[in-house]
Design a protein around this motif. Structure first.
Motif, short mmCIF file in Angstrom:
data_model
loop_
_atom_site.label_atom_id
_atom_site.label_comp_id
_atom_site.label_asym_id
_atom_site.label_seq_id
_atom_site.Cartn_x
_atom_site.Cartn_y
_atom_site.Cartn_z
N UNK A 98 0.88 -1.18 0.00
CA UNK A 98 0.00 0.00 0.00
C UNK A 98 0.91 1.22 0.00
N UNK A 99 0.64 2.18 -0.87
CA UNK A 99 1.50 3.36 -0.95
C UNK A 99 1.31 4.22 0.30
N UNK A 100 2.29 5.05 0.59
CA UNK A 100 2.20 5.89 1.79
C UNK A 100 0.97 6.80 1.78
N UNK A 105 -4.31 8.11 3.92
CA UNK A 105 -5.71 8.43 3.59
C UNK A 105 -6.65 7.46 4.30
N UNK A 106 -6.28 6.17 4.27
CA UNK A 106 -7.12 5.17 4.95
C UNK A 106 -7.18 5.44 6.45
N UNK A 107 -6.02 5.80 7.02
CA UNK A 107 -5.94 6.12 8.45
C UNK A 107 -6.91 7.26 8.79
N UNK A 108 -6.90 8.28 7.93
CA UNK A 108 -7.76 9.45 8.16
C UNK A 108 -9.23 9.08 8.10
N UNK A 109 -9.60 8.33 7.05
CA UNK A 109 -11.02 8.01 6.84
C UNK A 109 -11.54 7.11 7.98
N UNK A 110 -10.70 6.16 8.42
CA UNK A 110 -11.13 5.29 9.53
C UNK A 110 -11.41 6.14 10.77
N UNK A 111 -10.46 7.05 11.09
CA UNK A 111 -10.65 7.91 12.27
C UNK A 111 -11.91 8.76 12.13
N UNK A 112 -12.13 9.28 10.94
CA UNK A 112 -13.32 10.11 10.68
C UNK A 112 -14.60 9.33 10.94
N UNK A 113 -14.68 8.14 10.34
CA UNK A 113 -15.91 7.35 10.44
C UNK A 113 -16.15 6.85 11.87
N UNK A 114 -15.07 6.45 12.56
CA UNK A 114 -15.25 5.98 13.94
C UNK A 114 -15.75 7.14 14.81
N UNK A 115 -15.16 8.34 14.59
CA UNK A 115 -15.62 9.52 15.32
C UNK A 115 -17.06 9.86 14.99
N UNK A 164 -4.94 16.03 12.06
CA UNK A 164 -3.56 15.87 12.54
C UNK A 164 -3.07 14.42 12.59
N UNK A 165 -3.99 13.44 12.69
CA UNK A 165 -3.53 12.05 12.82
C UNK A 165 -2.69 11.62 11.61
N UNK A 166 -3.25 11.68 10.37
CA UNK A 166 -2.41 11.30 9.23
C UNK A 166 -1.28 12.29 8.97
N UNK A 167 -1.51 13.59 9.28
CA UNK A 167 -0.45 14.58 9.02
C UNK A 167 0.77 14.33 9.91
N UNK A 185 -4.24 0.34 7.97
CA UNK A 185 -3.26 1.34 8.40
C UNK A 185 -3.72 1.99 9.70
N UNK A 186 -3.43 1.36 10.82
CA UNK A 186 -3.78 1.98 12.10
C UNK A 186 -2.66 2.95 12.46
N UNK A 187 -3.02 4.03 13.11
CA UNK A 187 -2.06 5.08 13.44
C UNK A 187 -0.85 4.52 14.19
N UNK A 188 -1.13 3.78 15.27
CA UNK A 188 -0.02 3.30 16.11
C UNK A 188 0.77 2.20 15.40
N UNK A 189 0.08 1.40 14.58
CA UNK A 189 0.77 0.35 13.82
C UNK A 189 1.76 0.93 12.82
N UNK A 190 1.34 2.00 12.14
CA UNK A 190 2.20 2.62 11.13
C UNK A 190 3.35 3.38 11.79
N UNK A 191 3.01 4.22 12.78
CA UNK A 191 4.06 5.08 13.35
C UNK A 191 5.08 4.28 14.16
N UNK A 192 4.73 3.04 14.56
CA UNK A 192 5.72 2.23 15.29
C UNK A 192 6.88 1.83 14.38
N UNK A 193 6.72 2.00 13.05
CA UNK A 193 7.79 1.67 12.11
C UNK A 193 8.77 2.83 11.93
N UNK A 194 8.41 4.01 12.44
CA UNK A 194 9.25 5.18 12.15
C UNK A 194 10.56 5.10 12.93
N UNK A 195 11.58 5.77 12.37
CA UNK A 195 12.90 5.73 13.00
C UNK A 195 13.07 6.89 13.98
#
Length: 319
Positions: A98-100, A105-115, A164-167, A185-195
């Motif tokens: 999945x491209x970045x 985008x998926x992360x944003x939409x999931x957060x939007x819909x859950x909210x 701000x979540x996807x940004x 693409x869950x927020x914490x799942x993705x950001x746990x890969x960052x250096x």
């Protein structure tokens, strides 16, 4: 030599895509999960489309309570559709890349819909509160324009608060690891890969959960406490049981929705031991409520049931 090192550093400096591995620990047989998940997804779509058709066709259902139910149906279909096609593609065709931008985008939409789902639960709780505790003022308070304003407010609140979540996730630096042990693409799942340091991401995620979900949950419990208080004062047992029966169906769904949100956030902190649990919960949380909501409401609500029978028996009547 210097320019060469900077070039090689640049090449390894940012990953170009993420790989969604699916369900951690069960990669070899995870494709078997696709059948129950696909059926749940189909059930969610069918049931919610049916609800929308019934509400549209039945004049008696043109009331605020059912409008909120219709909006919930749209949100539910949106939430399930944001994640299910990709999950099924991973399980059936191993389409794991999945491209970045797609991921954020998926992360944003999931957060939007859950909210949004959380927000609509609040609107429904307020609607029930006014109907049961202020029945004479109900027609003047909960009008069609109230439904529109509440929905627009919730849509704006959730689409703006979650930007701000996807940004913040996009600002992290992903240098070497790009395999996400998840199927979305869950927020914490993705950001746990960052250096680099992702404290700000976790802080904002917590802030969002507590302010949006926390305030929603507070309002919902307040509404139902007041409803319960006024129902217990009713002299007629029949009126009391009728009022309670509409509320119990709401409460069952609401408790399921928020319990899972809380469990996901707790298990995310303790993912190291059983990573499968939060991932599976996260997926089911986005598919089970959309499939359950229409059924619980339809079973508990006489008008909806009648509309449902009417639609199913259309052919018998020859129209």
């Amino acid at each position: 030599a210097d320019s060469r090192t900077s070039v090689s550093f640049y090449n390894t400096s940012q990953v170009s895509e993420f790989i969604l591995m699916g369900f951690p620990g069960i990669h070899t047989w995870q494709h078997w999960l696709s059948l129950p998940l696909a059926l749940l997804y189909l059930l969610a779509l069918t049931a919610n489309i049916l609800i929308l058709i019934i509400i549209k066709q039945e004049a008696t259902l043109h009331q605020p309570m059912y409008y909120f139910l219709g909006i919930l149906a749209v949100v539910d279909m949106g939430l399930a559709t944001t994640i299910m096609p990709k999950i099924l593609a991973i399980l059936w065709f191993s389409a794991k890349a999945i491209s970045l931008p797609e991921c954020f985008a998926q992360m944003y939409v999931i957060h939007c819909f859950v909210g949004m789902e959380s927000g609509i639960f609040v609107c429904m709780a307020i609607d029930r509160y006014v109907a049961i505790c202020q029945p004479l003022r109900y027609p003047s308070i909960v009008t069609d324009s109230f439904v529109v304003k509440a929905t627009v407010f919730m849509a704006l609140r959730n689409s703006l608060a979650t930007i701000p979540v996807p940004m913040l996730a996009a600002q992290r630096h992903y240098c070497s690891k790009n395999q996400i042990e998840h199927c979305l693409c869950s927020n914490l799942g993705v950001t746990s890969l960052s250096c680099d340091d992702r404290t700000i991401n976790s802080i904002y995620q917590l802030f969002l959960a507590w302010t949006l979900m926390g305030s929603d949950l507070g309002l919902i419990f307040l509404s139902y406490a007041l409803i319960l208080h006024s129902v217990l004062k009713l002299n007629s047992a029949e009126a009391a049981s009728k009022a309670l029966s509409t509320c119990t169906s709401h409460l069952i769904l609401i408790l399921f929705f928020y319990t899972v949100v809380i469990v996901i956030s707790i298990t995310h902190s303790a993912t190291m031991t059983l990573p499968l649990i939060p991932v599976l919960l996260n997926v089911l949380h986005n598919v089970i409520p959309p499939a359950l909501n229409p059924m619980v409401y339809a079973l508990k609500n006489k008008e909806l049931r009648q509309g449902f029978y009417k639609i199913l028996k259309l052919d018998n009547k020859g129209n």
